[in-house]
Structures are given as structure tokens and as C-alpha cells.
Design an enzyme around this catalytic site. Structure first.
Site, mmCIF file in Angstrom:
data_model
loop_
_atom_site.group_PDB
_atom_site.id
_atom_site.type_symbol
_atom_site.label_atom_id
_atom_site.label_comp_id
_atom_site.label_asym_id
_atom_site.label_seq_id
_atom_site.Cartn_x
_atom_site.Cartn_y
_atom_site.Cartn_z
ATOM 1 N N GLU A 116 0.834 -1.212 0.000
ATOM 2 C CA GLU A 116 0.000 0.000 0.000
ATOM 3 C C GLU A 116 0.868 1.262 0.000
ATOM 4 O OE1 GLU A 116 -4.044 -1.308 2.243
ATOM 5 O OE2 GLU A 116 -2.200 -1.662 3.365
ATOM 6 N N GLU A 138 -3.173 -9.815 3.733
ATOM 7 C CA GLU A 138 -3.879 -9.572 4.995
ATOM 8 C C GLU A 138 -4.965 -10.590 5.298
ATOM 9 O OE1 GLU A 138 -2.386 -5.374 3.995
ATOM 10 O OE2 GLU A 138 -2.955 -7.188 2.935
#
Length: 719
Positions: A116, A138
Site C-alpha cells: 500500500e 492480509e
């Protein structure tokens, strides 16, 4: 700033991530504070800046979130977590919309929050190294990407294209990233990153056409369309049901990620970011998220880093390994070795059997060739490393010999004595037994200190776990070498001490025998199987017994009775064991390989198996009262109690081995975080209370002694 270096020279603002006294960069509280400061400084110096470079001083680019802080959080921390995520993304958006070209220089892995951070760059350039991994894993930790990962990947790849990378956590290397348009350029090495970044900035620093992300442009259209597109709407309408089939409703993260993707695709970019943050603040504080982070991050990394490996012993890699027995297990071990470059001798009593074992490697590797993940040359080289033989002399100079013959103490002793002399000086011998104590098998060895258990799981080429069993005389060097050997195969080692059934077989036995006991109590077989599946086990206990062979369970039972008798004792068989014995001896139902066990199997290819119709008249009792919650509890609690007993008895040395071993070895549900984390997630008091109720109703298998309770307390993880 402590975690970020900042420099402005010749109009180029360089932001270098460099966490002090840490091997990787993470989104620690200090890093978030430093991000505030560096962003403010860049805004202040905006007019002097032509471009911004994001770089790393570590061997990897960025590792992601600070998960220890997450483990310390409480349910009441939701608003704070939401605010922290939003604060970070505000800084990201400030850098992205400043009108200055931003380049991410990816010198190494960028995973989770690290990817990210990489996506902040309008242009991403990476080192062309196939070992580097990017992506958003994740969901495999019970979390969702929330630092803009869902929103950006959906807008880059489309709702359907992004699903594998968000909902499954699929990782990718730099070349795949380039083909997907997720990075824009590759360079041969890290030295080429900055020149490539400067070259791109030089052609994109015009104020007339400021650099921006695609979604910030006026003509942006989401790849594949939005949820309002009729073609896409049909696929999305069934997506939750398809996902539920996979998660069984036990994993909140994939469902939250899908919701954030679809909802975010229907609104503007900044609103989508907020939706993403809200879902993360909910999911991150669930017991499932904490359980999965504990086990799949902290426990797994502890084992991979050698937590249980004896220290101060040089790393080791065997060059030549012999396998005795070319059945499914021996052949599988041979493939696992040869695929990692280890010269392998696969020996059996006949050349036909040895050749058939090697043929299994040809079959598995051919499947990889057909999929394009292995070349023909690589397949040829792999098969050339395997010598199928009947000659003991071919084992000469083996660094390690592993016997994978039938579970017979006499046969294992015979092959040990026949082949051990062929080991190279300093070599060691291993048994692949799943149940027989190492102490008894080692009596056949001339060097019991160089004798160890290395228990693989079937099918070997798919199962990641290997159980290393230390015998009472096994020395540290042999343990360390076995550990290194397992890791050389790319597998996960857990180290256990010698006892009947070790850890995995012993605990697995409680699961399947509890299911068999339920059948003996008159509970419908279908209810038992569904309870296992609803609890999160891969399949029901009766189906597992069929696959592993009821006859094998009876063989183990007979061996156990004989061992007890030799000690002047009588083995008290459990109700489940006695039922399985009846199935084999009275009803001639030995399992799938023998044509049928608890299930009937169709003769035609592609047909579905079905429960043996005679189970109903033979065992089912309509007056027996049961409920699905109690059945699920029995199957999970029984395994958790046995795991805690193993920890108390010293069979297991750590909670990490208990959790990883239970999930990867016996299929304990991943949503629990493993058999010990199942206890900790519930709390010892609540777990003990439920165990007392189950023990009163179903026997001592659920009883927790004071000593076991104390062991559970002593091993409670603290973050």
C-alpha cells in the site's frame, strides 16, 4: 524523524524508510508520526520540488503493519484504529494529489501495508528478481488491506480482476506485477532504481499536466465496469454465496473485503477509502483476526526462524538422501527432495516397485509442466536426481537415510540394520513412523544418538508440515540437521519429544475416534460429518477415517495392545476405537482403498461417494438426543484438551508448535488460530467450564487436570 530519512536536492525530495534497529520497515506509531512530519515538510517545500522518490534503506521495501500493537488492542479501540488508518491515508492522499510526480523504488518485498505504501507512487519501478514478492496477504491473517489497498487494487484491476489478490491474498513477483500494470518498469538491480525514477520524473514534472493516479483523472473508467454494469452485476450477485462456500461463514475478513470492494466501487475514491477503514476497524478487533495474526504471523515466523532448533550448530544441507520404501509416502518424499536439488536413492524390494515410486515424481512434475510452472529441462533434471533401486549398495555415502516402510516394528528394525552401515561418516538415520515410539525403534540402530523421527504427511508434495521427533538418545546435532533438512525442502518443521503417537497422530486420533464414538452413541452419521465441516475441519471424522484406512487404525490399536501387554498392562480401548474395530472385523469395512468403510464409493469415475446405508440400521438410535453445537464442541474441544496435555507432558515444547502443528498437520480450523489459541481466544476459565460439562457427559477425554490448567496459564502468549 526516527524511521524516515528526508532529503531535498536538485528539486528531488527523497523519502527513505529506515526503521532503526530493525531488519524491516513497519507502520509503527513512530513511523506514522514521522509520516505526518515528512508529509508536512514536503507540502511546505512544494514549490522547490520537481518530484518525490519513495525508497528503502533495508533489503526489502516495506513489511507492513505493526501487528504487535494490534494484538494488544481491545474491542473499545475501534474508533482509535479507524482514526489511525484515516490519518495515514490522509498523508498518502496529500502526496498523491500534490501535483508532483511520485515514484516508488521497490528494491525488495512489499507486502500488506508495504504494498500500500508502494501504491502511493504514480510510477512504480522494481528490481527484476523472481524471489521478490508483492501483494496484500492480509486476508490470510484474518485482516483486510485498509491503507488504500482494496480501493486502489480494485480501481487498477477491476472488481473481478482484483478478487484473487484481495480475497485470497495471492502474491506476485515483479514480472507478474509488470504484466498486470501494477509496476511500470523493471531494472536489473537496486542500483538502477534511482536513475529510472529520475528519468520518469524528468518527463512528468510539468505543471501543465501534473502527475496523478488514473482514478484522479477526468476520463477514468473502472476496468470491467462498476456494480451497476448488468454483465458484472450478475457475477457479483452470486459472489457472496461462492465466498461463503469457501469460508463457511467462519472467516469475517474475506466477506468484509468483498463488501469494501463492491461498496467502494459505487462511490468516489475518498469515500471508498473511508468505507475500507470502517471495515478494517471492525474486522481487526475480532477474535478471529487476533487468533490468525498470532498463529500465521508470530508463531509461523518463530518456527521458520528456528525457534526450536538447537543453537550453535552449523547449518546443514544433505547432498544425497536415501529413501527406503517406494510407496506413496516414500515416493512423495523422493519428489520433495529431488525438486529441491537433492540427489535421491529410492529403494524398494523389487525394481518394479521402485520404478513405480519414481513414476509418481514424473506424474507430479508433468502436471507442473502442463501448467507452465516447470520447463521440460527442469523436469528432466529433477527425475535424473532420483535413482530407483533394489541394491543396498546404491545407498553408499548417503548423508541421511529415511525409512518409510510399513508400520511394523520388526520390519523397521530389519531395514535400519541393513542400510545404516551405508551412511557417510557423520550421517544420520530417520524413521517416517507416525505412531511407533522412537525409543523402541532406535534400539535397532548402532548409533541411537544419530537416530530421529521425521514424520511427513500425505500427500507429501502438498502438505507443508513435517513433525521432527526427538528420541531420548538423539543428540542436538542430529536434531539441528533434521530441522535444516526439512527447511531445505521448503517445509515447516515442528519439534516434538518422543511418545506414542507423538503430537499430530495422537491428537488426530482423538478427532476421528470422537466422531466414531458419536456414531456408536446412535447419532446420525450425516450429523457427525456436518458438525466437523461446520466447525471448520476440512472433512468430517468418518470421511477421514475412510481415507486413512480403518484397517490402519485397527493395526495401530493391536500394536498398542501388544506394547501394553509387554509391560504387563491392559490397554483400555476407547468407544471410538472399539467401533472402528467392529467395522473392520465384523462388517469387513476397511476404508476407501479396500472398497468402502463408513462410505460407499462409486465404481464410475466422477461419481459421488455416499454414506454406507447400513450405518443407519446398525448404529443410529432415534431416541438419542443431540444438537449440532454440542457435536462441534466435542470435535474441537477434544483435540484442544489433548494438545494441552501434550504441552503439559513435554511432548510439545511450545504453543507455536501446538498451533502450527494442529492446523497444518491435522486440519484444525484456521479461524481458531490452532488448538492452543482456541483455548486462549476463549479464555481458560470459559474453556475449563465447558470442558467440565463435556467430561461429565462424555467421559474423561475432556477432563482438564490442575497440572494441565497450570501449563495453559504458563504458556499464555503476551504481546
Amino acid at each position: 524523524m526516527k524511521t524516515i530519512q528526508y532529503a531535498l536536492q536538485d528539486g528531488i525530495a527523497t523519502v527513505t524508510f529506515d526503521a532503526p534497529d530493525a531488519p524491516v520497515n513497519t507502520m509503527s506509531q513512530q513511523w506514522q508520526d514521522d509520516l505526518d512530519e515528512v508529509t508536512a515538510r514536503i507540502v511546505q517545500q512544494k514549490d522547490a520540488i520537481r518530484g518525490i522518490i519513495l525508497a528503502s534503506a533495508k533489503s526489502t521495501f516495506f513489511a507492513g503493519a505493526n501487528l504487535k500493537a494490534l494484538m494488544r488492542s481491545q474491542p473499545s479501540d475501534g474508533p482509535r484504529l479507524f482514526a489511525d488508518i484515516e490519518r495515514m491515508k490522509k498523508n498518502f492522499r496529500t502526496l498523491e494529489t500534490l501535483g508532483k510526480p511520485v515514484v516508488s523504488c521497490l528494491n525488495g518485498a512489499a507486502l500488506g501495508g508495504g504494498w500500500e505504501v508502494a501504491l502511493v507512487g504514480h510510477y512504480r519501478v522494481a528490481v527484476d528478481d523472481p524471489k521478490i514478492r508483492f501483494g496484500l496477504p492480509e486476508v490470510t491473517l484474518g485482516l483486510i488491506p485498509a491503507a488504500s489497498g482494496i480501493t486502489k487494487m480494485t480501481r487498477l484491476l477491476g472488481l473481478l480482476g482484483a478478487q484473487p489478490y484481495i480475497l485470497e491474498g495471492r502474491l506476485f513477483d515483479p514480472r507478474e506485477a509488470l504484466s498486470l500494470g501494477l509496476v511500470q518498469a523493471l531494472v536489473p538491480d537496486a542500483q538502477g532504481l534511482r536513475p529510472a525514477a529520475l528519468a520518469w520524473i524528468a518527463t512528468h514534472d510539468s505543471s501543465a499536466a501534473p502527475a496523478h493516479h488514473p482514478w484522479d483523472g477526468k476520463n477514468y473508467r473502472m476496468p470491467g465496469g462498476t456494480p451497476n454494469d448488468p454483465k458484472l452485476a450478475g457475477a457479483l450477485s452470486v459472489a457472496p454465496a461462492v465466498l461463503k462456500k469457501t469460508t463457511r461463514g467462519l472467516y469475517p475478513a474475506p466477506e468484509a473485503a468483498l463488501a469494501a470492494m463492491v461498496e467502494g466501487a459505487q462511490v468516489d475514491f475518498d469515500t471508498a477509502l473511508r468505507i475500507e477503514s470502517r471495515y478494517m476497524a471492525q474486522v481487526a478487533l475480532t477474535p478471529v483476526a487476533k487468533a490468525m495474526v498470532n498463529t500465521f504471523f508470530f508463531n509461523l515466523n518463530a518456527l521458520k526462524s528456528g525457534q526450536s532448533r538447537p543453537p550453535n550448530i552449523a547449518r546443514y544441507r544433505p547432498q544425497k538422501v536415501g529413501i527406503l520404501g517406494a510407496g506413496m509416502m516414500g515416493a512423495g518424499i523422493a519428489y520433495a527432495q529431488a525438486s529441491k536439488g537433492i540427489t535421491t536413492v529410492l529403494k524398494d524390494v523389487s525394481q518394479d516397485k521402485a520404478d513405480a515410486g519414481k513414476a509418481m515424481s514424473a506424474k507430479i512434475s508433468q502436471q507442473r509442466v502442463d501448467k507452465g510452472v516447470m520447463t521440460l529441462d527442469e523436469q528432466t533434471a529433477l527425475l535424473a536426481r532420483i535413482t530407483a533401486s533394489v541394491q543396498p549398495a546404491d545407498l553408499a555415502d548417503c548423508d541421511l537415510i529415511i525409512e518409510a516402510v510399513f508400520e511394523s516394528r520388526a520390519l523397521k528394525a530389519q531395514v535400519t540394520q541393513e542400510t545404516e552401515p551405508f551412511l557417510t561418516p557423520g550421517g544420520f538415520f530417520a524413521t517416517n513412523t507416525s505412531t511407533l515410539p522412537i525409543s523402541s525403534l532406535a534400539t535397532a540402530s548402532a548409533r541411537p544418538e544419530k537416530f530421529i523421527g521425521i514424520h511427513f504427511f500425505s500427500p507429501v508434495h502438498k502438505m507443508k508440515l513435517v513433525e521432527i521427533i526427538r528420541g531420548p538418545q538423539t543428540d542436538d546435532e542430529t536434531v539441528a540437521r533434521a530441522y535444516d533438512y526439512v527447511q531445505a525442502l521448503g517445509k515447516i518443521p515442528i519439534l516434538v519429544n518422543d511418545a506414542r503417537g507423538f503430537y499430530t497422530s495422537r491428537t488426530f486420533g482423538t478427532f476421528v475416534m470422537e466422531g466414531a464414538a458419536m456414531l456408536g452413541e446412535g447419532i446420525p452419521a450425516a450429523a457427525i460429518e456436518n458438525a466437523g465441516i461446520q466447525a471448520g475441519m476440512p472433512v468430517g471424522p468418518l470421511a477421514v477415517l475412510d481415507e486413512t484406512a480403518l484397517s490402519l487404525s485397527v493395526h495401530v490399536l493391536n500394536q498398542t495392545r501388544a506394547d501394553f501387554a509387554a509391560e504387563g498392562k491392559t490397554y483400555p480401548a476407547t468407544p471410538g476405537e472399539l467401533l472402528v474395530e467392529r467395522m473392520v472385523k465384523e462388517f469387513r469395512r476397511s476404508g476407501r482403498a479396500a472398497g468402502g468403510g463408513f462410505y460407499d464409493y462409486p465404481l464410475e469415475k466422477g461419481g459421488k461417494k455416499s454414506l454406507w446405508p447400513q450405518l443407519k440400521p446398525l448404529f443410529e438410535q432415534p431416541q438419542t438426543l443431540w444438537n449440532i453445537t454440542e457435536l462441534k464442541d466435542r470435535l474441537l474441544y477434544r483435540q484442544a484438551v489433548e494438545t494441552a496435555r501434550c504441552l503439559n507432558e513435554g511432548v510439545l515444547g511450545s504453543v507455536a508448535e501446538a498451533n502450527i502443528g494442529s492446523i497444518f498437520g491435522i486440519g484444525f480450523p484456521a479461524w481458531t488460530g490452532g488448538a492452543m489459541q482456541f483455548i486462549y481466544g476463549m479464555g481458560l476459565e470459559a474453556f475449563s467450564t465447558r470442558c467440565e460439562a463435556l467430561a461429565a457427559k462424555f467421559g474423561t477425554g475432556f477432563a482438564l487436570s490442575d497440572a494441565v490448567k497450570e501449563t495453559i496459564r504458563q504458556h499464555q502468549p503476551v504481546y
